[in-house]
Design an enzyme around this catalytic site. Structure first.
Site, PDB file in Angstrom:
ATOM      1  CB  SER A   4      -1.024  -0.026   1.246  1.00  0.00           C
ATOM      2  OG  SER A   4      -0.069   0.014   2.240  1.00  0.00           O
ATOM      3  CG  ASP A   5       4.273   1.357   2.745  1.00  0.00           C
ATOM      4  OD1 ASP A   5       4.091   0.322   1.888  1.00  0.00           O
ATOM      5  OD2 ASP A   5       5.099   1.548   3.465  1.00  0.00           O
ATOM      6  CB  THR A   6       5.815   0.411  -2.241  1.00  0.00           C
ATOM      7  OG1 THR A   6       4.729  -0.556  -2.513  1.00  0.00           O
ATOM      8  CG2 THR A   6       6.643  -0.015  -0.990  1.00  0.00           C
TER       9      THR A   6
END
Length: 771
Positions: A488-490
């Protein structure tokens, strides 16, 4: 001399077993060339090694000097015409010119480290259990000599010895105090590599003494017991059960492994196969000797049932609840004996076949890289047990070098096959923040190429939901496209970077990412929001927090399910907000709803002191940077949000007299903010860290601290400016990454990215705008 090899395309790799989704973009590995290097280069390398060994107990993090020596020669084009580096005595001396010169030096050096395909290679090691697990796996498979020839063994031994603590043991990670888990595994690893019982100038004797003084190897935690059992120096009866039959349970049960965090799922998958097989490697002279060396009593008289739940206090981060011990006792004494006998053994065989199919699916969809180094080695061993001559084994062996990294402290094993995409996405934001893109646009163009080539443009093969995988189309991975696992964050950081680059002239940044691919990324991010508004790391949270009571690892915290994190949630808000500004007509209502819920989540997890706990970086500084930045990007301000105000007050309260911030890894482990300290307890001083300082500055600048009182920012900027080295690099300080609360990992590019990012923001949002 060791040489770093960077992605060169399929045709340039003489390896018929290598597969790739994108022509190996982002691949990085080391090879030994006996004729490479000038005498001057070789002398620099030897000096770097000697200097590290000399100070290894004070400075435990390597500075990636072998890579820097090589790339500086290959890529470095000299410093621009800048004033001589001079220390800033007080913050009143800081001028725009001072900061610009610092940034230009930093960017010029950082550009020399960039590969042709656009990523920044680097060390992603730190944990000390990765390498010995690989050594054991290759030894059991009888491929150790082929995969790790003498040059590799020499550097591996150098690394292990360099990170041995003064007391003779090894910590869970390079800065950790000694643990039974890593002391036992590294001692075994050295013995397998040919080190004598009393070799290493007494280091082996000290290690063995540490093990025996702390009760012997029966006190290693469960992951250690597992690997010792595979090698044959510990009995499977001394393990708590890892029944593969759990994979046959109906999915609606909360304990189904498909509902667990993907890293945990992918590790315990091959563990259950090896446990179900009760596999043991060949019993030979070294194994028999280790049975005598590791225990305080005769091996044949050890009470393995008692040993099942023994764990050294040095390793016991997550003690077993009583309920878990009851569960293991029932499975061990009743279920396992049944499953080992006909007709119930048929169920065991069916479960093993199911597990093997899941292993094969993971291998194929990650090009045999796997989600991380731990399950990589286990999957490889399972494939070898299934068929030692299979193509799968050969493909696995081809990918081992993707995990090995060489620095002045020796050869280590990375936790992933790198942190390529993550570093590139952050680096782009840092470079753009400097507003010096006209001068350093070539870096952005290469980085843009890497971002476009690394986006995942497919879902996993077949019906991915049957394999408990989330859709991956449109996402970005943490490392490379070949790794295949979306996060999700990448994805959010990749999307942010792609949008920033799309807003720059194409002659600087290259052609923008196609609109449909931006849409795919947005769809992926939106698909990962949980009902409470938070975002987990790889997938939706699929089960309940109470399942943590069955965490069997003893050593790691919060591993059973994929929890929601302030970092992931904040990154999602920031990316969606930026996208919505550029493309207001695509899913705008869904984006607004998502952001509102995400803001509520971030506010709900703020701690009473105003901080946020950071789960992927050290620690409260990292989490609070994301917390404040997420809230402000979502529309909150210092004036209208008590959460933003409390977050700023927290950061200001932790600023050191020097002007910087320096947070120890102990904050993550103990969940209490702890400064980095140097010296004896009664005379110790707090030290600043350039990365912590960068995070705090970025958060405060985002919250417009400069308009209220710029003094704290001026003092922090002075620390970063004065920290820069003569060549434009920044110093490598303490370990700054973390996972599962208790284990630290290196992000070697952070030392460059965050000082540049913070000083760029300081220049353009504080200095230039001041009256």
């Amino acid at each position: 001399m060791w040489r770093l090899k960077l992605s060169q395309g399929d045709d340039e790799y003489d390896d018929p077993f290598l597969t790739s989704f994108n022509n190996n973009v982002g691949r990085q590995f080391w090879e030994f060339d006996p004729i490479a290097g000038t005498p001057e280069e070789q002398a620099l390398v030897e000096k770097a090694r000697a200097d590290f060994t000399k100070t290894r107990h004070q400075i435990k993090q390597s500075s990636d000097l072998l890579m820097r020596i090589q790339l500086a020669k290959e890529n470095y084009c000299g410093q621009p015409d800048l004033a001589q580096v001079a220390k800033v005595e007080n913050e009143e001396e800081i001028t725009e010119e001072t900061v610009i010169n610092t940034l230009k030096r930093g960017l010029r050096f950082f550009s020399a480290l960039q590969s042709e395909d656009g990523h920044w290679p680097g060390d992603y090691g730190g944990p000390l259990f990765f390498l010995p697990e690989l050594i054991i796996g290759l030894y059991v498979m009888d491929t150790l000599e082929t995969i790790l020839p003498d040059e590799h063994k020499r550097e591996i031994c150098r690394y292990i010895y360099n990170h041995q603590n003064v007391d003779g043991g090894w910590g869970l990670h390079i800065e950790g105090s000694s643990s039974m888990f890593c002391t036992t595994l590294n001692y075994i690893g050295l013995r397998i590599l040919g080190q004598k019982m009393d070799g290493g100038d007494g280091a082996m004797h000290k290690a063995r003494s540490w093990i025996l003084h702390h009760g012997g190897a029966t006190y290693t935690p469960s992951w250690g017991k597992f690997w010792l059992s595979v090698l044959g120096v510990y009995e499977w009866d001394g393990n708590n059960p890892l029944p593969p039959e759990i994979w046959l349970l109906p999915y609606f049960l909360p304990v189904h492994p498909g509902r667990m965090w993907c890293h945990t799922r992918m590790v315990y998958l091959p563990m259950s196969y090896l446990y179900g097989k009760r596999f043991v490697g060949p019993i030979n002279g070294i194994v028999l000797s280790l049975r005598e060396e590791l225990y305080n009593q005769d091996y044949n008289h050890i009470d393995w049932n008692l040993a099942r739940n023994q764990c050294s206090k040095e390793d016991l981060y997550f003690p077993h609840p009583i309920l878990q011990d009851i569960l293991w006792k029932c499975l061990h004494e009743f279920a396992e004996p049944l499953l080992m006998r006909w007709p119930f053994s048929k169920l065991r065989n069916r479960a093993l076949n199911t597990v093997m199919k899941h292993i094969e699916y993971e291998d194929v969809n990650t090009n045999y890289i796997c989600i991380g180094s731990v399950n990589k080695v286990m999957n490889m061993l399972c494939c070898w047990i299934d068929d030692p001559n299979s193509i799968a084994v050969k493909r696995h062996l081809s990918r081992i070098k993707d995990y090995l990294w060489v620095a002045e402290d020796g050869m280590k094993m990375n936790g992933y096959n790198g942190s390529q995409l993550w570093d590139v996405a952050l680096a782009v934001q840092a470079i753009v923040e400097t507003n010096l893109t006209n001068e350093y646009g070539s870096m952005l163009k290469r980085a843009h190429h890497f971002i476009k080539m690394s986006q995942i443009t497919r879902d996993s093969s077949g019906d991915f939901s049957c394999w408990y995988r989330h859709s991956s189309n449109g996402a970005w991975p943490f490392s490379t496209s070949d790794n295949g696992w979306p996060a999700s964050d990448t994805t959010a950081e990749g999307l942010k970077a792609a949008i920033l680059l799309a807003e720059l002239p194409s002659e600087i940044a290259g052609q923008a990412l196609e609109k449909n691919k931006l849409h795919d990324a947005v769809d992926f991010v939106l698909s990962l929001q949980n009902s409470n508004g938070g975002f987990a790391s790889y997938e939706l949270t699929r089960s309940y927090a109470w399942l943590e009571m069955i965490n069997p690892s003893e050593t790691f915290g919060d591993i059973v399910i994929d929890y929601q994190y302030v970092e992931c949630t904040s990154a999602a808000i920031q990316s969606l907000k930026q996208f919505n500004k550029l493309h207001p007509n695509y899913r705008s209502e869904d984006i607004d709803t998502c952001i509102d819920k995400a803001l509520d989540f971030i506010e709900s997890v703020q701690l009473p002191d105003g901080s946020w706990y950071g789960s992927w970086g050290v620690c409260y500084t990292y989490g609070t940077w994301f917390g404040i930045t997420g809230l402000i990007n979502g529309g909150k301000t210092y004036e209208n949000s008590s959460c933003v105000r409390k977050g700023c007050e927290f950061l200001l309260s932790k600023q050191l007299p020097s002007g910087g911030w320096g947070e120890s890894y102990l904050s993550s482990q103990n969940r209490v903010y702890t400064n980095i300290r140097k010296g004896d307890d009664d005379k110790s001083v707090s030290l600043s860290h350039v990365v912590n300082t960068g995070w705090a500055m970025l958060a405060l600048i985002e919250a417009e601290q400069g308009k209220r009182d710029a003094g704290p920012l001026h003092r922090a900027a002075k620390v970063l400016i004065n920290s820069q080295m003569e060549n434009g690099d920044f110093p490598q300080q303490g370990v700054i990454g973390v996972f599962n609360k208790n284990c630290m990992i290196s992000y070697s590019a952070y030392r460059n990215i965050f000082p540049i990012w913070a000083l760029g923001a300081y220049l353009n949002k504080v200095l230039i705008t001041k009256p």
